[in-house]
Design a protein around this motif. Structure first.
Motif, PDB file in Angstrom:
ATOM      1  N   THR A  43       0.836  -1.188   0.000  1.00 10.80           N
ATOM      2  CA  THR A  43       0.000   0.000   0.000  1.00 10.80           C
ATOM      3  C   THR A  43       0.873   1.240   0.000  1.00 10.80           C
ATOM      4  O   THR A  43       2.054   1.191   0.328  1.00 10.80           O
TER       5      THR A  43
ATOM      6  N   THR B  75      -2.875  -3.017  -4.639  1.00  7.82           N
ATOM      7  CA  THR B  75      -2.943  -3.958  -3.532  1.00  7.82           C
ATOM      8  C   THR B  75      -3.573  -5.268  -3.968  1.00  7.82           C
ATOM      9  O   THR B  75      -4.513  -5.281  -4.767  1.00  7.82           O
TER      10      THR B  75
ATOM     11  N   GLN C 156      -5.087  -8.588  -1.940  1.00  7.95           N
ATOM     12  CA  GLN C 156      -5.405  -9.034  -0.583  1.00  7.95           C
ATOM     13  C   GLN C 156      -6.455 -10.129  -0.635  1.00  7.95           C
ATOM     14  O   GLN C 156      -7.376 -10.077  -1.449  1.00  7.95           O
TER      15      GLN C 156
ATOM     16  N   TYR D 214      -9.576 -11.933   1.085  1.00 10.28           N
ATOM     17  CA  TYR D 214     -10.633 -11.637   2.046  1.00 10.28           C
ATOM     18  C   TYR D 214     -11.326 -12.936   2.444  1.00 10.28           C
ATOM     19  O   TYR D 214     -11.981 -13.575   1.617  1.00 10.28           O
TER      20      TYR D 214
ATOM     21  N   TRP E 174      -9.578 -13.575  -3.660  1.00 15.27           N
ATOM     22  CA  TRP E 174      -8.589 -12.510  -3.709  1.00 15.27           C
ATOM     23  C   TRP E 174      -9.217 -11.272  -4.335  1.00 15.27           C
ATOM     24  O   TRP E 174     -10.014 -11.363  -5.260  1.00 15.27           O
TER      25      TRP E 174
END
Length: 218
Positions: A2, A11, A13, A15, A21
């Motif tokens: 970030t 980014t 990430q 979840y 993703w």
């Protein structure tokens, strides 16, 4: 990764609550799009893994057709199928059909104004979308009730592929839809435009018709 500048942040990430993703930011998104390990061919993983194994043979027509939907294909197969039907949605063709589309909208608005129930979805949005997608795809006489019935059956399968009745219903809908599309008299219909084998053309035609007439709640 970030940065303090959220407008340029890239980014990647995972979840847990979404089970997937999430990628955002220009650089990360571009890298993901170019990564050969990522694929659009998700029907098997997203839907068929939930369909009871003994239903695969019974619903082979459904499975083989949807596997050929070009939104679920990668690379040249996707590009070839998409480009074949792209002229149907060109700005020039849309402008040529503009007056007819305006007539459709005016007719449906008049009918809606005279309605007693005033159901804006069923009596206006559904009817306009069915008539206009039929016009764009060269499928005159498109019945909005049939189009949305077919689309709902496919939507139900995509959302609940573990249910046998939804798989059978979607297969029946695809077969009915295919017969309607193949019998279209328009020489510039999506059936004549689509590329590949008859099965490939059925896949492309049904996918585009589904996309243009799926239920508003989908």
């Amino acid at each position: 990764m970030t940065t303090d500048d959220t407008s340029t942040a890239s980014t990647v990430q995972y979840y847990d609550e979404l089970g997937c993703w999430v990628v955002w930011g220009r650089q990360a998104a571009q890298a993901a799009l170019e990564d050969p390990h990522l694929s659009s061919e998700t029907l098997e993983a997203a839907n068929l893994s939930y369909l009871p194994t003994d239903m695969h043979e019974e619903c082979s027509h459904l499975i083989e057709t949807m596997r050929r939907w070009f939104v679920l294909l990668d690379g040249s197969r996707h590009t070839t199928a998409r480009r074949a039907v792209q002229p149907l949605f060109s700005p020039r063709r849309i402008r040529r059909l503009e007056e007819t589309i305006e007539v459709i909208v005016d007719e449906e608005l008049d009918a809606y104004a005279a309605s007693e129930s005033h159901d804006a979805v069923a009596e206006l949005a559904d009817r306009i979308s069915a008539r206009t997608i039929g016009l764009l795809l060269g499928l005159p006489g498109s019945d909005h009730l049939s189009l949305h019935r077919w689309a709902k059956a496919l939507t139900d399968f995509l959302g609940t592929s573990y249910r046998r009745d939804c798989a059978v219903g979607a297969q029946d809908a695809l077969r009915e839809m295919g017969e309607f599309i193949k019998n279209a008299p328009d020489e510039d219909s999506i059936w004549s435009r689509a590329s590949g084998s008859e099965w490939d053309r059925l896949a492309t035609s049904s996918m585009v018709m589904f996309g243009g007439s799926r239920p508003r709640s989908a």
